[in-house]
Design a protein around this motif. Structure first.
Motif, short mmCIF file in Angstrom:
data_model
loop_
_atom_site.label_atom_id
_atom_site.label_comp_id
_atom_site.label_asym_id
_atom_site.label_seq_id
_atom_site.Cartn_x
_atom_site.Cartn_y
_atom_site.Cartn_z
N ARG A 82 0.85 -1.19 0.00
CA ARG A 82 0.00 0.00 0.00
C ARG A 82 0.89 1.24 0.00
NH1 ARG A 82 -4.85 0.76 4.24
NH2 ARG A 82 -4.95 3.02 4.13
N LEU A 83 0.54 2.18 -0.84
CA LEU A 83 1.26 3.44 -0.91
C LEU A 83 0.29 4.55 -0.57
CD1 LEU A 83 3.87 4.93 -1.72
CD2 LEU A 83 2.99 4.97 -4.05
N GLU A 84 0.65 5.38 0.39
CA GLU A 84 -0.25 6.43 0.83
C GLU A 84 0.38 7.79 0.55
OE1 GLU A 84 -0.88 5.62 4.95
OE2 GLU A 84 -2.29 4.01 4.52
N PRO A 85 -0.44 8.79 0.29
CA PRO A 85 0.10 10.13 0.04
C PRO A 85 0.67 10.73 1.33
CG PRO A 85 -2.28 10.21 0.13
CD PRO A 85 -1.89 8.75 0.20
N LEU A 86 1.63 11.60 1.17
CA LEU A 86 2.22 12.28 2.32
C LEU A 86 1.28 13.34 2.89
CD1 LEU A 86 5.88 12.83 1.10
CD2 LEU A 86 5.07 11.20 2.81
N HIS A 87 0.48 13.93 2.02
CA HIS A 87 -0.43 14.99 2.44
C HIS A 87 -1.85 14.45 2.52
CE1 HIS A 87 2.94 17.61 1.75
NE2 HIS A 87 3.07 17.10 0.55
N GLU A 93 -12.27 12.62 -2.38
CA GLU A 93 -11.26 11.82 -3.08
C GLU A 93 -10.93 10.58 -2.25
OE1 GLU A 93 -6.82 12.54 -4.87
OE2 GLU A 93 -8.13 14.26 -4.58
N ARG A 94 -10.84 10.73 -0.92
CA ARG A 94 -10.55 9.60 -0.03
C ARG A 94 -11.68 8.57 -0.11
NH1 ARG A 94 -9.10 12.23 4.28
NH2 ARG A 94 -11.21 12.55 5.04
N ALA A 95 -12.92 9.01 -0.15
CA ALA A 95 -14.06 8.10 -0.25
C ALA A 95 -13.99 7.32 -1.56
CB ALA A 95 -15.37 8.87 -0.16
N ALA A 96 -13.64 7.99 -2.65
CA ALA A 96 -13.52 7.31 -3.95
C ALA A 96 -12.42 6.27 -3.90
CB ALA A 96 -13.26 8.33 -5.05
N THR A 97 -11.32 6.58 -3.23
CA THR A 97 -10.21 5.64 -3.10
C THR A 97 -10.63 4.42 -2.27
OG1 THR A 97 -8.63 7.45 -3.24
CG2 THR A 97 -7.83 5.38 -2.31
N GLU A 98 -11.35 4.66 -1.18
CA GLU A 98 -11.80 3.55 -0.34
C GLU A 98 -12.75 2.64 -1.09
OE1 GLU A 98 -13.36 5.47 3.13
OE2 GLU A 98 -11.36 6.00 3.86
#
Length: 102
Positions: A82-87, A93-98
């Motif tokens: 898993r790669l997560e953004p630093l910011h 956008e987070r909901a779309a990713t989930e």
């Protein structure tokens, strides 16, 4: 100046890579213990010489992602990356990713 910055980045990347390999090996050792199997058992499951399995467990620099994936599968595990953004990511956008992750 650029060379010093590049060397620092390379050093940080190398340190991170070694940490990741060591954490994966620690988890593989946990799975090995939990499953009650030996390295000889693992070598038979994978169809590789027992010396190869010993080498993988002895030194993380000898591992590839393919090898870790095979070891995990032999131990009834799976490799998850898993790669997560630093910011922080905006909530929409987070909901779309989930949703995409499910």
């Amino acid at each position: 100046m650029l060379n010093a910055s590049r060397r620092r980045q390379d050093d940080e990347a190398s340190a991170l890579q070694e940490l990741i390999w060591r954490l994966m090996l620690a988890r593989l050792r946990d799975l090995e213990r939990e499953r009650g199997v030996t390295k000889s058992d693992i070598s038979r499951m994978l169809g590789v010489p027992s010396t190869q399995v010993q080498t993988w467990f002895a030194s993380p620099t000898n591992l590839t992602l393919r090898s870790v994936g095979r070891l995990a599968a032999a131990l009834d595990g799976r490799l998850v990356c898993r790669l997560e953004p630093l910011h922080s990511v905006p909530s929409a956008e987070r909901a779309a990713t989930e949703i995409a992750d499910q």
